[in-house]
Design an enzyme around this catalytic site. Structure first.
Site, PDB file in Angstrom:
ATOM      1  N   ILE A  82      77.977 -36.471 -60.243  1.00  9.95           N
ATOM      2  CA  ILE A  82      77.635 -36.165 -58.851  1.00  9.95           C
ATOM      3  C   ILE A  82      76.373 -36.894 -58.426  1.00  9.95           C
ATOM      4  O   ILE A  82      75.307 -36.753 -59.029  1.00  9.95           O
ATOM      5  CB  ILE A  82      77.479 -34.638 -58.653  1.00  9.95           C
ATOM      6  N   LYS A  83      76.542 -37.667 -57.361  1.00 11.25           N
ATOM      7  CA  LYS A  83      75.406 -38.396 -56.796  1.00 11.25           C
ATOM      8  C   LYS A  83      74.726 -37.482 -55.797  1.00 11.25           C
ATOM      9  O   LYS A  83      75.343 -36.998 -54.843  1.00 11.25           O
ATOM     10  CB  LYS A  83      75.920 -39.627 -56.067  1.00 11.25           C
ATOM     11  N   VAL A  84      73.441 -37.238 -56.051  1.00 12.53           N
ATOM     12  CA  VAL A  84      72.671 -36.304 -55.237  1.00 12.53           C
ATOM     13  C   VAL A  84      71.493 -37.068 -54.644  1.00 12.53           C
ATOM     14  O   VAL A  84      70.806 -37.792 -55.364  1.00 12.53           O
ATOM     15  CB  VAL A  84      72.174 -35.147 -56.139  1.00 12.53           C
TER      16      VAL A  84
END
Ligand code: E4P
Length: 215
Positions: A82-84
């Site tokens: 997950i790119k946050v």
């Protein structure tokens, strides 16, 4: 030195995977927009093509929303990361997603302090955007140099992804500095194969071969 492709174009990913140069993929909303198909389908297809990590970005602005979105994205395939986005909410989401066993890639990192915070929050990957810094006349590679040094000093476990790569010299510089990963558009990876002297040399050898006596 690992290479990630920074694209959501499945044909490009397939082509470069067949050549054996894709250790992972990074996507973002702009790249998914270009891909022009429902994002879940695109991500599923990418994850089937690549065995390494595939980053998919959340768009919620608060940590609870990011965690909820991240859990949905992570359910698409085992190799989804997950790119946050960098920020206090983002880093809170990194900790929350870790509790669910989900790895994060902290994106939109533009300073050494941000990279330190992301590592302390437990991000698996941290992505400084060097091309966008170069665009505003700041030395992107200096940021990489500082982060590599500090991560080494404290044995942080986060892997550094050199992102927003514009040309092959960015790859060379990232390698010289010992960055773990470079994520690049397909055209940059393709350009790495090229040298005019290679082409001239091939032509000369082929021309000579035509005149070699054959039995
Ligand atoms: C990285 O994960 C980002 O998707 C990307 O490198 C951004 O690059 P850009 O500055 O060319 O948009």
């Amino acid at each position: 030195m690992k290479f990630f492709l920074d694209t959501a174009e499945r044909d490009e990913i397939q082509r470069m995977t067949e050549l054996g140069f894709v250790d992972g993929v990074t996507t973002n909303p702009s790249l998914l927009k270009k891909a022009g198909a429902p994002y879940q389908q695109v991500l599923q297809e990418i994850c089937a093509l690549v065995s390494g990590p595939v980053s998919a970005e959340v768009v919620a602005e608060d940590h609870a929303g990011m965690i909820a979105e991240g859990r949905e994205l992570a359910a698409i395939a085992e190799n989804v990361v997950i790119k946050v986005p960098m920020g206090s909410e983002g880093l809170r989401a990194v900790r929350g997603l870790r509790e669910h066993g989900i790895d994060c890639n902290v994106t939109l990192v533009f300073s050494t302090n941000q990279a330190i915070l992301a590592a302390k929050a437990g991000a698996r990957f941290v992505s400084p955007f060097i091309g966008r810094l170069d665009d505003v006349a700041q030395e992107g590679m200096q940021l990489i140099e500082e982060i590599v040094q500090i991560y080494e000093n404290y044995e942080f476990e986060s892997e550094l992804i050199v992102a927003s790569v514009r040309h092959p010299m960015h790859v060379v510089d990232a390698g010289l500095l010992g960055a773990d990963i470079v994520t690049m558009p397909t055209r940059v990876l393709e350009a790495m194969f090229q040298h005019p002297l290679t082409d001239i040399g091939k032509e000369k050898f082929l021309a000579a071969w035509r005149d070699v006596p054959k039995a």
